[in-house]
Scaffold this active site. Structure first.
Site, PDB file in Angstrom:
ATOM      1  N   GLU A  99      -6.453   2.943 -46.849  1.00 38.26           N
ATOM      2  CA  GLU A  99      -6.093   3.680 -48.211  1.00 38.26           C
ATOM      3  C   GLU A  99      -4.830   4.168 -48.139  1.00 38.26           C
ATOM      4  OE1 GLU A  99      -8.208   7.661 -48.183  1.00 38.26           O
ATOM      5  OE2 GLU A  99      -8.816   7.342 -50.431  1.00 38.26           O
ATOM      6  N   GLY A 155     -13.344  14.652 -47.914  1.00 41.12           N
ATOM      7  CA  GLY A 155     -12.071  14.462 -47.168  1.00 41.12           C
ATOM      8  C   GLY A 155     -11.959  13.283 -46.555  1.00 41.12           C
ATOM      9  N   SER A 156     -11.066  12.868 -45.524  1.00 41.56           N
ATOM     10  CA  SER A 156     -10.860  11.829 -44.962  1.00 41.56           C
ATOM     11  C   SER A 156     -11.842  11.105 -43.976  1.00 41.56           C
ATOM     12  CB  SER A 156      -9.431  11.786 -44.200  1.00 41.56           C
ATOM     13  OG  SER A 156      -9.875  12.792 -43.085  1.00 41.56           O
ATOM     14  N   TRP A 211      -7.668  19.261 -50.836  1.00 41.46           N
ATOM     15  CA  TRP A 211      -6.814  19.895 -51.539  1.00 41.46           C
ATOM     16  C   TRP A 211      -6.620  19.358 -52.896  1.00 41.46           C
ATOM     17  CZ3 TRP A 211      -3.892  16.056 -52.441  1.00 41.46           C
ATOM     18  CH2 TRP A 211      -3.952  14.796 -51.252  1.00 41.46           C
ATOM     19  N   ASN A 212      -7.189  18.113 -52.885  1.00 43.31           N
ATOM     20  CA  ASN A 212      -6.579  17.108 -54.233  1.00 43.31           C
ATOM     21  C   ASN A 212      -7.360  17.677 -55.646  1.00 43.31           C
ATOM     22  OD1 ASN A 212      -8.989  16.202 -53.486  1.00 43.31           O
ATOM     23  ND2 ASN A 212      -8.654  14.052 -53.997  1.00 43.31           N
ATOM     24  N   LYS A 245     -14.696  26.239 -45.934  1.00 42.19           N
ATOM     25  CA  LYS A 245     -13.279  26.079 -45.196  1.00 42.19           C
ATOM     26  C   LYS A 245     -12.675  25.116 -46.162  1.00 42.19           C
ATOM     27  CE  LYS A 245     -10.672  23.626 -42.354  1.00 42.19           C
ATOM     28  NZ  LYS A 245      -9.441  23.969 -43.053  1.00 42.19           N
ATOM     29  N   GLU A 295     -18.414  12.942 -48.332  1.00 41.90           N
ATOM     30  CA  GLU A 295     -17.707  12.445 -49.687  1.00 41.90           C
ATOM     31  C   GLU A 295     -16.271  11.947 -48.947  1.00 41.90           C
ATOM     32  OE1 GLU A 295     -18.801  11.733 -52.403  1.00 41.90           O
ATOM     33  OE2 GLU A 295     -20.599  13.013 -52.584  1.00 41.90           O
ATOM     34  N   LEU A 296     -15.882  10.557 -48.583  1.00 43.03           N
ATOM     35  CA  LEU A 296     -14.868  10.081 -47.835  1.00 43.03           C
ATOM     36  C   LEU A 296     -13.893   9.395 -48.709  1.00 43.03           C
ATOM     37  CD1 LEU A 296     -16.679   9.726 -44.466  1.00 43.03           C
ATOM     38  CD2 LEU A 296     -15.819  12.073 -45.598  1.00 43.03           C
ATOM     39  N   CYS A 313      -9.765  10.186 -54.865  1.00 45.24           N
ATOM     40  CA  CYS A 313     -10.613   9.454 -53.906  1.00 45.24           C
ATOM     41  C   CYS A 313     -11.040   8.186 -54.631  1.00 45.24           C
ATOM     42  CB  CYS A 313     -11.677  10.079 -53.535  1.00 45.24           C
ATOM     43  SG  CYS A 313     -12.702  11.095 -54.590  1.00 45.24           S
TER      44      CYS A 313
HETATM   45  P1  NAP Z   1      -8.731  15.605 -44.248  1.00 54.20           P
HETATM   46  O1  NAP Z   1      -7.613  15.554 -43.549  1.00 54.20           O
HETATM   47  O2  NAP Z   1     -10.069  15.249 -43.867  1.00 54.20           O
HETATM   48  O3  NAP Z   1      -9.115  17.098 -44.844  1.00 54.20           O
HETATM   49  C1  NAP Z   1     -10.231  17.772 -45.622  1.00 54.20           C
HETATM   50  C2  NAP Z   1     -10.796  19.199 -45.130  1.00 54.20           C
HETATM   51  O4  NAP Z   1     -11.227  18.844 -44.131  1.00 54.20           O
HETATM   52  C3  NAP Z   1      -9.663  20.001 -45.019  1.00 54.20           C
HETATM   53  O5  NAP Z   1     -10.425  21.325 -45.223  1.00 54.20           O
HETATM   54  C4  NAP Z   1      -9.447  20.032 -43.389  1.00 54.20           C
HETATM   55  O6  NAP Z   1      -8.861  21.134 -43.168  1.00 54.20           O
HETATM   56  C5  NAP Z   1     -10.833  19.795 -42.974  1.00 54.20           C
HETATM   57  N1  NAP Z   1     -10.938  19.115 -41.571  1.00 54.20           N
HETATM   58  C6  NAP Z   1     -10.225  17.957 -41.313  1.00 54.20           C
HETATM   59  N2  NAP Z   1     -10.515  17.602 -39.995  1.00 54.20           N
HETATM   60  C7  NAP Z   1     -11.677  18.421 -39.629  1.00 54.20           C
HETATM   61  C8  NAP Z   1     -12.369  18.715 -38.503  1.00 54.20           C
HETATM   62  N3  NAP Z   1     -12.239  17.917 -37.339  1.00 54.20           N
HETATM   63  N4  NAP Z   1     -13.066  19.993 -38.555  1.00 54.20           N
HETATM   64  C9  NAP Z   1     -13.146  20.666 -39.349  1.00 54.20           C
HETATM   65  N5  NAP Z   1     -12.425  20.586 -40.644  1.00 54.20           N
HETATM   66  C10 NAP Z   1     -11.731  19.390 -40.813  1.00 54.20           C
HETATM   67  O7  NAP Z   1      -8.756  14.719 -45.666  1.00 54.20           O
HETATM   68  P2  NAP Z   1      -7.284  14.970 -46.664  1.00 54.20           P
HETATM   69  O8  NAP Z   1      -6.493  13.701 -46.070  1.00 54.20           O
HETATM   70  O9  NAP Z   1      -6.547  16.117 -46.703  1.00 54.20           O
HETATM   71  O10 NAP Z   1      -7.927  14.468 -48.131  1.00 54.20           O
HETATM   72  C11 NAP Z   1      -7.909  13.326 -48.618  1.00 54.20           C
HETATM   73  C12 NAP Z   1      -9.031  12.446 -48.353  1.00 54.20           C
HETATM   74  O11 NAP Z   1     -10.249  12.965 -49.139  1.00 54.20           O
HETATM   75  C13 NAP Z   1      -8.590  11.087 -48.846  1.00 54.20           C
HETATM   76  O12 NAP Z   1      -9.280  10.000 -47.814  1.00 54.20           O
HETATM   77  C14 NAP Z   1      -9.699  11.205 -49.924  1.00 54.20           C
HETATM   78  O13 NAP Z   1      -9.933   9.529 -50.483  1.00 54.20           O
HETATM   79  C15 NAP Z   1     -10.585  11.860 -49.605  1.00 54.20           C
HETATM   80  N6  NAP Z   1     -11.375  12.460 -50.779  1.00 54.20           N
HETATM   81  C16 NAP Z   1     -12.627  11.982 -51.084  1.00 54.20           C
HETATM   82  C17 NAP Z   1     -13.446  12.308 -52.204  1.00 54.20           C
HETATM   83  C18 NAP Z   1     -14.887  11.930 -52.448  1.00 54.20           C
HETATM   84  O14 NAP Z   1     -15.465  12.699 -53.234  1.00 54.20           O
HETATM   85  N7  NAP Z   1     -15.205  10.933 -51.716  1.00 54.20           N
HETATM   86  C19 NAP Z   1     -12.913  13.242 -52.942  1.00 54.20           C
HETATM   87  C20 NAP Z   1     -11.641  13.722 -52.778  1.00 54.20           C
HETATM   88  C21 NAP Z   1     -10.905  13.529 -51.609  1.00 54.20           C
HETATM   89  P3  NAP Z   1      -7.338  21.278 -42.575  1.00 54.20           P
HETATM   90  O15 NAP Z   1      -6.632  21.421 -44.277  1.00 54.20           O
HETATM   91  O16 NAP Z   1      -7.272  22.487 -42.306  1.00 54.20           O
HETATM   92  O17 NAP Z   1      -6.901  20.149 -41.955  1.00 54.20           O
END
Ligand code: NAP
Length: 473
Positions: free
Chosen positions: A365, A212-213, A136-137, A160, A234-235, A268
């Site tokens: 983090e 994501g995370s 979402w960020n 998704k 990309e975490l 991130c």
């Molecule tokens: P998140 O909980 O992992 O969510 C990211 C996406 O993954 C969402 O669409 C989420 O859906 C989905 N998701 C999570 N678990 C899943 C699973 N088991 N199966 C299928 N889909 C799944 O991440 P967040 O905490 O919202 O985002 C912030 C993180 O992203 C931070 O750690 C940040 O550093 C990282 N990030 C990394 C980058 C990069 O380029 N390296 C860029 C931006 C952000 P739902 O919303 O439905 O849970």
């Protein structure tokens, strides 16, 4: 349906108002999406890439023409400042332009010098439908990083997106279709984690991209692995911002607070750990505090606001819990950690010092406006501290001499380092990390080829059957 019945919904984090809910995608709708996407993949194989380049140029144009509407939607979805949303829309248009202008050349077959008889070429073929799971960020930028290159390659995308930004995700698809792309180029679905797994398992899907995370990445990478699907991850990150003793402190002070507070600290590659040489430590801390004090919290649609709310109540509560745990484990609050008297999800910019290895904050983090500041006594100590992390995404080094800064940058175990500058994201620069920050790269030629079949074709001259037979016999 009532607010609580929706998984995918927009709740404005500035005033906690429920704006809109979206019903979950059914299994039949997924079936139809897979059929449409797969048919498009086969149709695109017969189409000249220049046709898609024209459409992608138009997508860039449509993004620019609708910048105000797109920006407002993103700000209401997840709270970022309206100026940040507008900047994000422009970056998306730049990414679309870049791949439209350069992908054809980058995807041309490459000849290989070989001792084999004949002519060896590597072709860049499309592979199939890509499943993208995005956070979402950056509601549009994260999607565009995967969409634009794969559109040019000829891989349709199923999306998704995060459950709290459904309006932005749907608007992205709508803009792409409005710009003339065929249905199925990108299909946004409101699906569960199990449905994501089912899509990844489908044989028409040949790639999985997740941003994501670490937790989300681990789950989705496991499913991709179990189904032998190529993936990019990309975490998260705990990027270091190293200030060497001879750094230009005016530049450091101008850069540091923004490196932590942009997007309400939810980036991130935000600077999450400031690692500062002892001779400039006091000056650095004082200046960071001065800049943190100046922020103006308020409505992110108001251009006077400089501190946006965090994206959800859940995210704010998690950050508060992490800060409380850090303090219980010995961290000192140099500034902040006071409540902000507004109904939205605001978190006061906070500076923590005295974080040692036993403290959970050393390893975790914090995805919000909280800076960890460390004092070091040598360059080697700075490098060792920066590398003492499970993450390896990006980093910043400020040094008096940029060449020396680059030498320090070479010693950091991350995917990207910026010397004497804030992090810049541009379509020609690769983006991605190592260690628990994931693998693979997005953007640039590397990102373009993430889901390409680099296929060898060896064209031998007329076969010499007599010698071949002799050889076999
Ligand atoms: P998140 O909980 O992992 O969510 C990211 C996406 O993954 C969402 O669409 C989420 O859906 C989905 N998701 C999570 N678990 C899943 C699973 N088991 N199966 C299928 N889909 C799944 O991440 P967040 O905490 O919202 O985002 C912030 C993180 O992203 C931070 O750690 C940040 O550093 C990282 N990030 C990394 C980058 C990069 O380029 N390296 C860029 C931006 C952000 P739902 O919303 O439905 O849970």
């Amino acid at each position: 349906m009532k607010e609580q019945d929706y998984k995918y919904k927009t709740i404005n984090p500035y005033n906690n108002e429920f704006v809109k809910g979206f019903p979950n995608t059914t299994d039949d709708e997924i079936k139809e999406t897979l059929e449409i996407s797969d048919k498009l993949y086969h149709d695109w194989k017969k189409q000249d890439i220049s046709e898609r380049a024209k459409i992608l140029k138009n997508i860039a144009k449509v993004f620019r023409e609708n910048s105000d509407e797109l920006a407002k939607i993103a700000t209401i979805d997840m709270g970022k400042l309206i100026s940040e949303s507008k900047g994000e829309v422009e970056v998306c248009a730049m990414i679309a332009d870049y791949f439209a202008d350069n992908a054809e050349e980058m995807l041309k077959p490459k000849k290989i010098n070989t001792i084999a008889t004949g002519e060896a070429t590597v072709e860049m073929n499309s592979t199939g439908v890509i499943m993208a799971v995005e956070p979402w960020n950056f509601p549009y930028y994260q999607i565009m990083r995967v969409f634009a290159p794969n559109f040019m390659v000829g891989n349709p995308m199923i999306l998704k997106d995060a459950a709290n930004i459904p309006t932005s995700a749907q608007t992205f698809e709508d803009m792409v279709i409005k710009a003339g792309a065929p249905k199925g180029s990108i299909t946004n679905l409101f699906i569960s984690y199990d449905q994501v797994s089912d899509i990844i398992a489908d044989k028409r899907v040949q790639g999985v991209a997740l941003t994501g995370s670490e937790r989300g990445g681990k789950s989705v990478a496991q499913i991709a692995g179990a189904n032998i699907k190529k993936s990019t991850m990309e975490l998260g990150g705990m990027d270091a911002f190293i200030v060497l003793g001879d750094a230009d402190m005016e530049q450091v002070n101008k850069t540091a607070f923004g490196a932590r507070l942009a997007n309400a600290g939810q980036v991130c590659v935000s600077a999450k750990r400031f690692i500062v040489m002892d001779n400039v430590y006091d000056e650095f801390l004082e200046n960071l505090k001065d800049n943190f004090e100046k922020v103006i919290p308020g409505d992110p649609l108001d251009t006077k606001t400089t501190l946006a709310p965090m994206n959800t109540k859940k995210a704010k509560d998690k950050l508060q819990q992490q800060v409380d745990e850090a303090i219980s484990a010995g961290a000192k609050v140099y500034y902040g950690n006071e409540p902000i008297d507004l109904e939205g999800q605001f978190f006061q910019p906070t500076i923590l010092t005295d974080i040692y290895k036993e403290n959970p904050a050393y390893h975790t983090e914090m995805f919000g406006p909280v800076a960890h500041v460390y004092k070091v006594h040598s360059e080697q100590e700075a490098i060792d501290l920066a590398n003492d992390s499970d993450f390896g995404l990006g980093g910043i080094v400020f040094a008096g001499d940029e060449n020396h800064g680059a030498e320090v940058a070479s010693k950091l175990e991350t995917g990207m380092v910026y010397v004497n500058s804030f992090v810049v994201t541009l379509p020609e620069l690769p983006f991605g990390g190592v260690k628990n920050s994931g693998y693979g790269r997005e953007m640039s030629e590397l990102g373009l080829k993430a889901f390409v079949n680099e296929k060898l074709i060896l064209k031998a001259p007329k076969p010499d059957f007599e010698n071949l037979a002799g050889g076999i016999g």
